[in-house]
Design a protein around this motif. Structure first.
Motif, mmCIF file in Angstrom:
data_model
loop_
_atom_site.group_PDB
_atom_site.id
_atom_site.type_symbol
_atom_site.label_atom_id
_atom_site.label_comp_id
_atom_site.label_asym_id
_atom_site.label_seq_id
_atom_site.Cartn_x
_atom_site.Cartn_y
_atom_site.Cartn_z
ATOM 1 N N SER A 61 0.815 -1.228 0.000
ATOM 2 C CA SER A 61 0.000 0.000 0.000
ATOM 3 C C SER A 61 0.843 1.269 0.000
ATOM 4 C CB SER A 61 -0.926 0.005 1.223
ATOM 5 O OG SER A 61 -1.560 1.257 1.336
ATOM 6 N N ALA A 62 0.524 2.187 -0.938
ATOM 7 C CA ALA A 62 1.236 3.464 -1.004
ATOM 8 C C ALA A 62 0.443 4.558 -0.285
ATOM 9 C CB ALA A 62 1.445 3.857 -2.457
ATOM 10 N N GLY A 63 -0.813 4.262 0.053
ATOM 11 C CA GLY A 63 -1.631 5.267 0.746
ATOM 12 C C GLY A 63 -2.413 6.182 -0.182
ATOM 13 N N THR A 64 -2.555 5.774 -1.435
ATOM 14 C CA THR A 64 -3.280 6.619 -2.403
ATOM 15 C C THR A 64 -4.753 6.773 -1.992
ATOM 16 O OG1 THR A 64 -1.817 5.716 -4.060
ATOM 17 C CG2 THR A 64 -3.748 6.903 -4.869
ATOM 18 N N ARG A 65 -5.382 5.664 -1.606
ATOM 19 C CA ARG A 65 -6.809 5.691 -1.226
ATOM 20 C C ARG A 65 -7.053 6.675 -0.079
ATOM 21 N NH1 ARG A 65 -10.027 3.096 -3.873
ATOM 22 N NH2 ARG A 65 -10.068 0.942 -3.202
ATOM 23 N N ALA A 173 -8.718 2.777 6.062
ATOM 24 C CA ALA A 173 -8.207 2.363 4.749
ATOM 25 C C ALA A 173 -6.764 1.863 4.806
ATOM 26 C CB ALA A 173 -8.322 3.525 3.759
ATOM 27 N N ALA A 174 -6.119 1.951 5.967
ATOM 28 C CA ALA A 174 -4.728 1.481 6.059
ATOM 29 C C ALA A 174 -4.677 -0.024 5.814
ATOM 30 C CB ALA A 174 -4.159 1.800 7.435
ATOM 31 N N VAL A 176 -3.343 -3.145 7.042
ATOM 32 C CA VAL A 176 -2.800 -3.528 8.349
ATOM 33 C C VAL A 176 -2.397 -4.999 8.343
ATOM 34 C CG1 VAL A 176 -3.291 -3.592 10.819
ATOM 35 C CG2 VAL A 176 -4.347 -1.838 9.388
ATOM 36 N N PHE A 225 -12.229 -1.215 5.504
ATOM 37 C CA PHE A 225 -11.996 -1.766 4.163
ATOM 38 C C PHE A 225 -11.631 -3.236 4.292
ATOM 39 C CE2 PHE A 225 -12.028 1.548 0.925
ATOM 40 C CZ PHE A 225 -12.179 2.676 1.711
ATOM 41 N N LYS A 226 -12.047 -4.009 3.312
ATOM 42 C CA LYS A 226 -11.656 -5.411 3.245
ATOM 43 C C LYS A 226 -10.954 -5.623 1.910
ATOM 44 C CE LYS A 226 -11.959 -9.086 5.315
ATOM 45 N NZ LYS A 226 -10.816 -9.427 6.123
ATOM 46 N N LEU A 227 -9.746 -6.127 1.973
ATOM 47 C CA LEU A 227 -8.969 -6.352 0.755
ATOM 48 C C LEU A 227 -8.838 -7.845 0.482
ATOM 49 C CD1 LEU A 227 -7.011 -5.267 -1.470
ATOM 50 C CD2 LEU A 227 -5.180 -5.672 0.161
ATOM 51 N N ASN A 253 -12.753 -4.388 -1.586
ATOM 52 C CA ASN A 253 -12.050 -4.113 -2.852
ATOM 53 C C ASN A 253 -11.059 -5.216 -3.161
ATOM 54 O OD1 ASN A 253 -9.738 -1.381 -1.836
ATOM 55 N ND2 ASN A 253 -10.265 -3.253 -0.774
ATOM 56 N N ARG A 258 -8.858 -2.140 -7.519
ATOM 57 C CA ARG A 258 -9.254 -1.225 -6.435
ATOM 58 C C ARG A 258 -9.411 0.230 -6.867
ATOM 59 N NH1 ARG A 258 -3.849 -1.995 -6.134
ATOM 60 N NH2 ARG A 258 -2.457 -0.392 -5.284
ATOM 61 N N ARG A 259 -8.769 0.608 -7.976
ATOM 62 C CA ARG A 259 -8.878 2.004 -8.436
ATOM 63 C C ARG A 259 -10.186 2.278 -9.173
ATOM 64 N NH1 ARG A 259 -5.720 3.148 -5.256
ATOM 65 N NH2 ARG A 259 -3.520 2.771 -5.422
HETATM 66 C C1 9Z3 Z 1 -7.810 -1.295 1.688
HETATM 67 O O1 9Z3 Z 1 -8.412 -2.248 1.301
HETATM 68 C C2 9Z3 Z 1 -7.439 -0.112 0.803
HETATM 69 O O2 9Z3 Z 1 -8.476 0.164 -0.083
HETATM 70 C C3 9Z3 Z 1 -6.128 -0.380 -0.001
HETATM 71 C C4 9Z3 Z 1 -5.775 0.914 -0.756
HETATM 72 C C5 9Z3 Z 1 -5.005 -0.733 0.971
HETATM 73 C C6 9Z3 Z 1 -6.347 -1.510 -1.006
HETATM 74 P P1 9Z3 Z 1 -3.640 1.987 -1.868
HETATM 75 O O3 9Z3 Z 1 -2.920 2.324 -0.605
HETATM 76 O O4 9Z3 Z 1 -4.630 0.749 -1.532
HETATM 77 O O5 9Z3 Z 1 -4.501 3.123 -2.378
HETATM 78 O O6 9Z3 Z 1 -2.733 1.439 -2.937
HETATM 79 N N1 9Z3 Z 1 -7.421 -1.206 3.005
HETATM 80 C C7 9Z3 Z 1 -7.699 -2.198 4.009
HETATM 81 C C8 9Z3 Z 1 -6.740 -3.328 3.952
HETATM 82 C C9 9Z3 Z 1 -6.790 -4.191 5.186
HETATM 83 O O7 9Z3 Z 1 -5.772 -4.383 5.787
HETATM 84 N N2 9Z3 Z 1 -7.957 -4.696 5.581
HETATM 85 C C10 9Z3 Z 1 -8.070 -5.734 6.600
HETATM 86 C C11 9Z3 Z 1 -8.401 -7.015 5.892
HETATM 87 O O8 9Z3 Z 1 -8.616 -7.008 4.659
HETATM 88 C C12 9Z3 Z 1 -9.201 -5.415 7.542
HETATM 89 S S1 9Z3 Z 1 -8.962 -3.993 8.496
HETATM 90 O O9 9Z3 Z 1 -8.440 -8.056 6.556
#
Ligand code: 9Z3
Length: 302
Positions: A61-65, A173-174, A176, A225-227, A253, A258-259
């Motif tokens: 993650s670069a933090g763009t979101r 959105a971090a 983690v 957010f859920k990735l 996402n 994701r964009r």
């Molecule tokens: C996200 O899903 C954000 O949208 C992104 C953004 C990290 C994908 P970018 O920095 O990307 O713009 O390139 N964030 C949450 C990611 C996360 O760690 N979620 C946990 C999980 O999926 C729950 S808190 O389990």
């Protein structure tokens, strides 16, 4: 004792933690009742392999979101706590890269510097908007690097918001880490290659959304957010997170798309937000629509 409590006992607060708490207290007190407040978390957490950290596990993650979303929350009238990974993408600054700035300057007749007129129109609106937001003191920058820094600051921010501005919004959105090495199992000094190949065992990070929603900030509006990378799993995992933690919104996402596409999952309904081809060509950012939707839900809630 709960696993999350043990985590905080075993992992010390980051340097400068008390100063960050003072800033948080002041910011929340100042805006409560005047502006809606949002905490935006942004960028990836690191997981150190050594206490004197030379090496760490990182993520993409670069933090763009988070940075883009912060600008849209500010445009909606919010005061924003921007809790971000040090050196990740930052609101406003993200539009101006250093080489562009250096190439846009010229010396004026008094020996000072000024922007080349052809670049002024590009920089001016960003500068103007940034100056306005900063003069209104509506943006607080807080930084983290490691997972532990992040979790300490996340808990403190949530607790101050609950105490001073309980109708606030958390927009998590971090990216983690789910895995880490506890302090007491971590090498103190740089791991030596002379000892041969390295095998590392990472432990599971306690699920912090659970105490966050039920104990630290029970009255806050929480959107997480859920990735995922597998489209088959995304909605099931997002719905599962909502049921498990009982917060207000999960924004699902996929890493690959994701964009341009996200799915907002709430208790009663889920809803896809997707950029059209034309919007993508015109450089429209999906965060504009995500933030509009989230603000709509937040308003209904307050
Ligand atoms: C996200 O899903 C954000 O949208 C992104 C953004 C990290 C994908 P970018 O920095 O990307 O713009 O390139 N964030 C949450 C990611 C996360 O760690 N979620 C946990 C999980 O999926 C729950 S808190 O389990």
């Amino acid at each position: 004792m709960e696993e999350w409590e043990q985590y905080f006992l075993r992992n010390p607060a980051p340097q400068g933690f008390n100063a960050s708490c003072d800033q948080l207290k002041k910011f929340c007190g100042q805006h409560a009742g005047h502006h809606p407040i949002a905490l935006v978390t942004s960028g990836g957490t690191t997981v150190p392999l050594e206490r004197n950290t030379v090496r760490f596990v990182d993520n993409f993650s670069a933090g763009t979101r988070g940075a883009a979303s912060t600008e849209y929350f500010l445009a909606q009238g919010y005061a924003v706590i921007f809790l971000h990974r040090e050196k990740s993408v930052v609101p406003f600054f993200r539009h101006l890269n250093p080489s562009f700035l250096l190439n846009s300057l010229q010396e004026n007749s008094e020996g000072g510097l000024q922007l080349l007129p052809q670049h002024s129109s590009q920089v001016y609106p960003i500068w103007k908007n940034y100056q306005r937001i900063m003069s209104e003191e509506r943006l607080l920058f807080l930084t983290f690097t490691s997972l532990s820094d992040y979790l300490w600051l996340l808990r403190a921010t949530t607790q101050y918001l609950q105490q001073l501005a309980p109708s606030s919004l958390l927009y998590l959105a971090a990216a983690v880490s789910d895995f880490y090495i506890p302090q007491d199992q971590m090498a103190e000094h740089k791991i030596q290659s002379a000892s041969g190949p390295l095998t590392v065992t990472l432990q599971l990070v306690p699920k912090m959304l659970s105490p966050l929603v039920s104990l630290w900030g029970p009255d806050l509006f929480v959107a997480s957010f859920k990735l995922e990378t597998d489209s088959e799993k995304l909605i099931e995992k997002a719905t599962g997170a909502l049921k498990r933690y009982k917060h207000k919104l999960v924004i699902g996402n996929l890493l690959q798309t994701r964009r341009t596409e996200v799915t907002l999952v709430a208790e009663e309904q889920s809803h896809v937000v997707k950029l059209t081809q034309l919007q993508q060509q015109e450089g429209v950012e999906i965060e504009k629509f995500i933030v509009e939707e989230v603000c709509g839900c937040h308003k209904k809630f307050t």
